[in-house]
Motif scaffolding. Structure first.
Motif, mmCIF file in Angstrom:
data_model
loop_
_atom_site.group_PDB
_atom_site.id
_atom_site.type_symbol
_atom_site.label_atom_id
_atom_site.label_comp_id
_atom_site.label_asym_id
_atom_site.label_seq_id
_atom_site.Cartn_x
_atom_site.Cartn_y
_atom_site.Cartn_z
ATOM 1 N N LEU A 180 1.303 -4.871 -58.640
ATOM 2 C CA LEU A 180 2.709 -4.780 -58.230
ATOM 3 C C LEU A 180 3.051 -3.375 -57.736
ATOM 4 N N ASP A 181 2.245 -2.419 -58.113
ATOM 5 C CA ASP A 181 2.565 -1.021 -57.847
ATOM 6 C C ASP A 181 1.388 -0.350 -57.139
ATOM 7 N N VAL A 219 -3.207 -9.453 -59.427
ATOM 8 C CA VAL A 219 -1.993 -9.031 -58.709
ATOM 9 C C VAL A 219 -1.701 -7.578 -59.047
ATOM 10 N N PRO A 278 7.319 -17.406 -52.382
ATOM 11 C CA PRO A 278 6.699 -18.588 -52.972
ATOM 12 C C PRO A 278 5.279 -18.835 -52.459
ATOM 13 N N ALA A 282 4.559 -0.898 -54.379
ATOM 14 C CA ALA A 282 5.149 -2.093 -53.786
ATOM 15 C C ALA A 282 4.734 -2.224 -52.325
ATOM 16 N N TRP A 283 4.602 -3.469 -51.879
ATOM 17 C CA TRP A 283 4.206 -3.757 -50.505
ATOM 18 C C TRP A 283 5.230 -3.193 -49.519
ATOM 19 N N PRO A 318 2.256 -8.730 -53.815
ATOM 20 C CA PRO A 318 3.244 -9.641 -53.214
ATOM 21 C C PRO A 318 4.141 -8.932 -52.197
ATOM 22 N N THR A 319 4.573 -9.682 -51.195
ATOM 23 C CA THR A 319 5.466 -9.100 -50.196
ATOM 24 C C THR A 319 6.879 -8.981 -50.749
ATOM 25 N N TYR A 320 7.437 -10.104 -51.216
ATOM 26 C CA TYR A 320 8.786 -10.122 -51.808
ATOM 27 C C TYR A 320 8.676 -10.684 -53.225
ATOM 28 N N SER A 321 9.585 -10.259 -54.133
ATOM 29 C CA SER A 321 9.531 -10.713 -55.538
ATOM 30 C C SER A 321 9.516 -12.228 -55.622
ATOM 31 N N GLY A 322 10.296 -12.887 -54.762
ATOM 32 C CA GLY A 322 10.408 -14.340 -54.867
ATOM 33 C C GLY A 322 9.503 -15.061 -53.902
ATOM 34 N N ALA A 335 12.098 -14.983 -46.151
ATOM 35 C CA ALA A 335 12.725 -13.767 -46.679
ATOM 36 C C ALA A 335 12.392 -12.541 -45.830
#
Lengths: 284, 163
Positions: free
Chosen positions: B77-78, B75, B50, B80-81, B44-48, B143
Motif C-alpha cells: 500500500l505504501d 499487496v 474493484p 501509494a500509486w 492498488p490504484t484507488y482504495s475502492g 474512478a
C-alpha cells in the motif's frame, strides 16, 4: 452463479442471453478477497492493539455509513454527471471502509462477530453486516438521511474537509497499515472536498432558491460539526469556502449526540444488512 | 527469474486492457522467496478499486500457465500509486485506444490544497490531437477517469485523472 440454459433461438431475442452463462468475464470477478492479503498486519511495538482496532473501526464505520447513504443517490441525482460523481465518492469511501475494518479485525479479532462455523464471510464483512446499530462507532452526521442535493453537498464538504485534515496527520501514524490507508485516502478526499466545494459555490451563487436551500442545508449539517472534533486546519478550509461563497457560518446550537445514534442508523442498517444476515453461509 | 518477471509484466489490466499491469505501474516487484516461489507485489490504484481481486487472480493464473505453479501476490500500500508510474508505452497505448493519458501528478502539498475553480489540465484530444477541449465531468465511467469533449472534432473522450 449457476449456469443458465438458453435455447439457441432465444439468443437472438434476449439481450441478456449469454450474460449469465459464465460470469468469469465480469471485470470485477465475484470473489472478494481479504483486502489486506499479503500486507504485514503486525501491530507495531508501543501501539495498543485494542486501541488501534477501535480507532480503525470508528474511521471505517464513518466511511461505510456515508458510502451507503451516498449510494442512495445512484440513479436519482440531478443529472448523470453528478450521479456518477456521487457513486464514485461512495466507492472510494467503501474502499477506505474495507481496508479500515479489515485492519481493525486483524489488530483485534475479538471485535469480529461470531458466525456459524464454516461461514465464508470475511472479517471486514462480518463487522459491516453482523453488528447491531449500537455497536457502530460512526458519527451521527453520516447516518442522517440524504435530504436534498444541497444537504448532501454540505455533508460531503464538511465530512471530507475534516477527514482530510485528520488523514494528513495520520500519515505520520506509527501503524504502517493505517498510515498507508491515510496516504491513499488523502488524494481521494481532496477531490471529494473540491467537488463539494465547487457545488457549494455554484448553489450559493445560483438562484435565490438554491441559496436559501443551501443555507438551510448548511445549518442542518453545522449542528453536527462538533462530532468531528476541533480541527484548526479543517476550520480554515471551511472558512475559505464560506468566504468565497459569501455565506455566513450558521449560528446553530450543536445537537446533542450523547447516547450514540439516531433512529436513522437502524433503518439504514436494516436495508444494508438484510441479505447478508439472511445468508451467513452465502458465497457472493 | 527474468522469465517470471516478463510473464507477470504481460498481464493486462481488467478495466484498461490496452495496458499491461507493468505499463499501469501497478506491478511493483517480482521476486523469489526462500522456497523458490514467485512473489509478485502490486499496489492498488484507488482504495475502492474493484479490479484488484481480478488482477491478483490473473497474475497467479498466467504465472501458473507459464510453469510457475507456486506464484503468490502481495499487496503493497505504501508508497501509494500515482499516475506518474504509467510508462511512456502505457501512455501511447492509452492515446491509441482513444483515452487521454494523465499529465504530471500534483505534488502532495498541491493535491490537498482546496481547489474551487474547475481543474485545469493541458489535455489534447486523443483522436484528432486538438487542444481545444472542454471538461464534461470530473467523474467518468471508472474512478480513475474524467470525461472530456473535443471542440474541434466533437468527440467525447475519457481522460485518466492525475493522482
Amino acid at each position: 452463479m449457476a449456469e443458465v440454459h438458453t435455447h439457441e433461438a432465444d439468443d437472438h431475442d434476449s439481450a441478456y442471453a449469454g450474460l449469465l452463462v459464465n460470469d468469469a468475464h465480469w471485470a470485477f470477478g465475484t470473489d472478494f478477497e481479504d483486502p489486506l492479503a499479503g500486507v504485514d498486519t503486525t501491530v507495531p511495538e508501543g501501539v495498543d492493539a485494542q486501541e488501534l482496532a477501535a480507532y480503525c473501526l470508528q474511521l471505517g464505520d464513518d466511511a461505510l455509513i456515508l458510502s451507503q447513504r451516498l449510494s442512495e443517490w445512484c440513479s436519482r441525482a440531478p443529472d448523470l454527471e453528478e450521479d456518477i460523481a456521487l457513486a464514485n465518492i461512495a466507492l472510494d469511501l467503501l474502499g477506505q471502509a474495507r481496508l479500515l475494518l479489515a485492519r481493525a479485525a486483524a489488530a483485534d479479532p475479538s471485535l469480529v462477530p461470531a458466525l456459524p462455523e464454516g461461514s465464508p464471510v470475511p472479517p471486514e464483512d462480518a463487522l459491516a453486516f453482523f453488528r447491531s446499530d449500537r455497536e457502530f462507532r460512526n458519527v451521527c452526521l453520516v447516518e442522517l438521511p440524504n435530504g436534498d442535493f444541497a444537504e448532501t453537498i454540505c455533508r460531503v464538504l464538511v465530512f471530507s474537509t475534516y477527514r482530510l485534515a485528520l488523514f494528513q496527520r495520520l500519515t505520520a501514524h506509527p501503524d504502517a497499515v493505517l498510515r498507508a490507508v491515510a496516504v491513499k485516502g488523502l488524494k481521494e478526499l481532496a477531490y471529494h472536498r473540491d467537488f463539494a466545494g465547487r457545488w457549494f459555490l455554484t448553489l450559493a451563487r445560483g438562484t435565490e432558491e438554491s441559496r436559501r436551500r443551501l443555507e438551510a442545508a448548511l445549518a442542518q449539517v453545522w449542528a453536527y460539526r462538533h462530532e468531528l472534533g476541533d480541527d484548526q486546519d479543517a476550520e480554515v478550509v471551511l472558512e475559505q469556502v464560506l468566504a468565497t461563497s459569501g455565506v455566513a457560518a450558521p449560528g446553530v446550537r450543536p445537537v446533542s449526540t450523547v447516547g450514540g445514534h439516531t433512529e436513522h442508523l437502524s433503518r439504514l442498517l436494516a436495508e444494508m444488512q438484510v441479505v447478508a444476515r439472511a445468508h451467513p453461509m452465502g458465497l457472493w | 527469474m527474468e522469465q517470471a518477471r516478463a510473464v507477470a509484466a504481460s498481464v493486462v489490466d481488467p478495466e484498461l486492457p490496452m495496458l499491461t499491469l507493468h505499463d499501469l505501474g501497478v506491478l511493483r516487484e517480482v521476486a523469489l522467496d526462500d522456497d523458490g516461489a514467485v512473489v509478485v507485489a502490486i499496489t492498488p490504484t484507488y482504495s475502492g478499486c474493484p479490479a484488484m481481486a481480478t488482477m491478483r487472480d490473473d497474475l497467479v493464473r498466467t504465472l501458473r500457465d507459464a510453469g510457475f505453479g507456486d506464484a503468490r501476490v502481495r499487496v503493497t500500500l505504501d508508497p501509494a500509486w500515482t499516475t506518474d508510474w504509467i510508462t511512456p508505452e502505457g501512455r501511447a497505448a492509452l492515446t491509441e485506444a482513444g483515452i487521454s493519458p494523465p499529465g504530471p501528478a500534483p505534488r502532495r502539498e498541491e493535491s490537498v490544497t482546496l481547489q474551487l475553480a474547475p481543474t485545469r489540465r493541458s489535455v489534447r484530444c486523443p483522436r484528432c490531437g486538438a487542444d481545444d477541449v472542454a471538461l464534461t465531468s470530473e467523474f467518468g465511467s471508472t474512478a480513475c477517469k474524467a470525461m472530456y469533449r473535443c471542440r474541434a472534432c466533437l468527440e467525447p473522450f475519457d481522460h485518466v485523472k492525475e493522482i
